[in-house]
Design a protein around this motif. Structure first.
Motif, PDB file in Angstrom:
ATOM      1  N   VAL A  78       0.853  -1.195   0.000  1.00  0.00           N
ATOM      2  CA  VAL A  78       0.000   0.000   0.000  1.00  0.00           C
ATOM      3  C   VAL A  78       0.887   1.242   0.000  1.00  0.00           C
ATOM      4  N   THR A  79       0.548   2.228  -0.810  1.00  0.00           N
ATOM      5  CA  THR A  79       1.364   3.440  -0.879  1.00  0.00           C
ATOM      6  C   THR A  79       1.196   4.281   0.379  1.00  0.00           C
ATOM      7  N   ALA A  80       2.136   5.166   0.621  1.00  0.00           N
ATOM      8  CA  ALA A  80       2.074   6.038   1.804  1.00  0.00           C
ATOM      9  C   ALA A  80       0.819   6.907   1.774  1.00  0.00           C
ATOM     10  N   GLN A  81       0.450   7.388   0.599  1.00  0.00           N
ATOM     11  CA  GLN A  81      -0.760   8.217   0.476  1.00  0.00           C
ATOM     12  C   GLN A  81      -2.007   7.422   0.857  1.00  0.00           C
ATOM     13  N   GLN A  82      -2.043   6.144   0.498  1.00  0.00           N
ATOM     14  CA  GLN A  82      -3.189   5.307   0.840  1.00  0.00           C
ATOM     15  C   GLN A  82      -3.198   4.938   2.317  1.00  0.00           C
ATOM     16  N   LEU A  83      -2.017   4.881   2.936  1.00  0.00           N
ATOM     17  CA  LEU A  83      -1.916   4.525   4.354  1.00  0.00           C
ATOM     18  C   LEU A  83      -2.386   5.635   5.277  1.00  0.00           C
ATOM     19  N   ALA A  84      -2.217   6.880   4.860  1.00  0.00           N
ATOM     20  CA  ALA A  84      -2.510   8.025   5.733  1.00  0.00           C
ATOM     21  C   ALA A  84      -3.904   7.977   6.350  1.00  0.00           C
ATOM     22  N   PRO A  85      -4.989   7.720   5.586  1.00  0.00           N
ATOM     23  CA  PRO A  85      -6.327   7.671   6.203  1.00  0.00           C
ATOM     24  C   PRO A  85      -6.445   6.589   7.277  1.00  0.00           C
ATOM     25  N   ALA A  86      -5.799   5.421   7.056  1.00  0.00           N
ATOM     26  CA  ALA A  86      -5.856   4.344   8.048  1.00  0.00           C
ATOM     27  C   ALA A  86      -5.149   4.751   9.335  1.00  0.00           C
ATOM     28  N   ILE A  87      -4.051   5.483   9.214  1.00  0.00           N
ATOM     29  CA  ILE A  87      -3.313   5.934  10.398  1.00  0.00           C
ATOM     30  C   ILE A  87      -4.132   6.967  11.169  1.00  0.00           C
ATOM     31  N   LYS A  88      -4.763   7.895  10.448  1.00  0.00           N
ATOM     32  CA  LYS A  88      -5.619   8.885  11.104  1.00  0.00           C
ATOM     33  C   LYS A  88      -6.767   8.200  11.847  1.00  0.00           C
TER      34      LYS A  88
END
Length: 423
Positions: free
Chosen positions: A153-163
């Motif tokens: 998964v790309t970093a951009q796609q990971l951001a919402p999951a981390i939030k």
């Protein structure tokens, strides 16, 4: 014991799954299969933490079949027999969906025990593996299944999951969590496309955060410690190992020193300089070869220095050799020549030697030609004389073609001068 945060926030619908748009976006193959309601046998292949288990669970919860779960790391043949024993019972009237995680750990006999049931439809199999299924899974199972590849998964796609992870932690602990975009991006970029690792890092970052005024502040300092080296995806015996070596080799062959240094750095960071050294020694002969014969000498010296020094100093001679190999002229003429010769050896019967090349020995009464008749090149001008060296059946065979680089063209010019001297 409290469940891991990654399990608590596991998506329940396809819309919540991050990444994998190439197979899960609207209109994509796996999405269409899932929405059709008819589930075939499938194998999910990809690195850990990218959604294979999550998607399998979503399918199971929406297909109406009875779900059984086994893990290849600890499943036995008796576990599989227990699943088979429930076929046709009252609780499985809508069919059995077997989710088999890490199928690569099952041996051939265990995998074969499922064939009859997945072929006739008594069991629908969804298997997942982190290793290439075409090497790790029994061919008969693959032929009865559809393989879908899951990607990091790309970093951009990971951001919402981390939030989302920070938000759920805040709600559970009833305390505000302060994590700015820099923190979120640092986690996203440090976890190598692994959603589970990113969420676990977010949870640990909160545990290490600074508490004050009803707020936990995630600090860059603590995150640096938690995330160090965590972006490495590397398995010394798995696909990542061979993919990195392949990418490194092809980058050097393609004369891209920057890409070669990148892949070398990944191997160095993983602590695997042995594989890197072996591949460099191969490249020196396979791809640089006679275009710059000293490349193998310099590379061997750099490799020896690196192995004696150890890390971190080893990175310096390794970089020297890598840049030399990538920027050197290229020729595979030696490899092509020996491969052509080997092909002849394998295809021909045992061929005799020209008489004048044989070791000096007594000629029997039946010998058609008496004497050795070998012409000693050093007795002739320029230390060269024309005579047949190949067996009669191959006497006109040409294996080596001079490359178009300066070194080999110089050797070709010298050869022509020798031949001209005989005229």
């Amino acid at each position: 014991m409290s469940a891991p945060l990654a399990d608590k926030i596991r998506p329940k619908t396809l819309a919540d799954v991050v990444g994998q748009e190439h197979i899960l976006a609207e209109g994509k193959p796996l999405r269409r299969i899932i929405e059709s309601g008819s589930v075939p046998n499938m194998i999910f292949y990809g690195p850990s933490g990218v959604g294979k288990t999550t998607v399998a669970r979503i399918i199971a919860e929406n297909c109406g079949m009875t779900l059984y779960k086994l893990n290849g790391t600890n499943a036995s043949l008796s576990d599989i027999k227990d699943v088979v024993a429930d076929i046709g019972t009252f609780g499985t009237e809508n069919g059995i969906l077997l989710y088999l995680d890490e199928i690569q750990y099952l041996n051939k006999k265990q995998q074969q025990s499922l064939l009859e049931y997945i072929e006739n439809g008594d069991i629908t199999l969804i298997a997942s593996t982190t290793e290439n299924p075409y090497f790790a899974v029994y061919n008969a199972v693959i032929s009865r299944s559809t393989v879908f590849e899951f990607k990091p998964v790309t970093a951009q796609q990971l951001a919402p999951a981390i939030k989302r992870a920070f938000r759920i932690i805040s709600e559970e602990r009833q305390i505000s969590v302060a994590a700015d975009d820099e923190i979120i991006n640092k986690i996203a970029y440090s976890c190598g496309g692994d959603v589970r690792k990113a969420i676990n890092t977010a949870e640990l970052a909160v545990m290490c955060g600074e508490i004050g005024d009803g707020t936990i502040t995630v600090t860059t300092e603590s995150l640096e410690i938690l995330a160090q080296r965590s972006n490495m995806r590397y398995d010394r015996d798995g696909d990542q190992h061979y993919d990195i070596l392949s990418a490194f080799h092809k980058s050097v062959r393609g004369s891209d020193e920057n890409a070669a240094l990148h892949y070398a750095a990944r191997l160095i960071e993983a602590g695997d300089i042995i594989s890197l050294c072996r591949r460099m020694l191969c490249i020196a002969s396979e791809d640089v070869g006679l275009a710059y014969p000293m490349a193998i000498v310099v590379t061997k010296a750099c490799v020896d220095s690196a192995l004696q020094l150890g890390l971190p100093e080893a990175r310096i001679p390794l970089a020297e050799a890598i840049i030399l190999l990538a920027t050197a002229p290229k020729s595979n003429s030696a490899e092509a020549a020996i491969d052509a010769a080997i092909a002849d050896v394998r295809s021909c019967d045992a061929l005799d030697f020209p008489r004048h090349l044989q070791n000096v020995h007594y000629d029997g009464e039946g010998a058609k030609i008496k004497g050795q008749h070998y012409l000693y090149p050093h007795n002739f001008p320029n230390h060269y004389v024309s005579q047949q060296y190949l067996p009669d059946a191959l006497k006109d065979r040409v294996y080596y073609e001079f490359g178009d680089n300066k070194q080999e063209q110089a050797a070709l010019l010298y050869r022509k001068k020798l031949l001209d001297s005989l005229k």
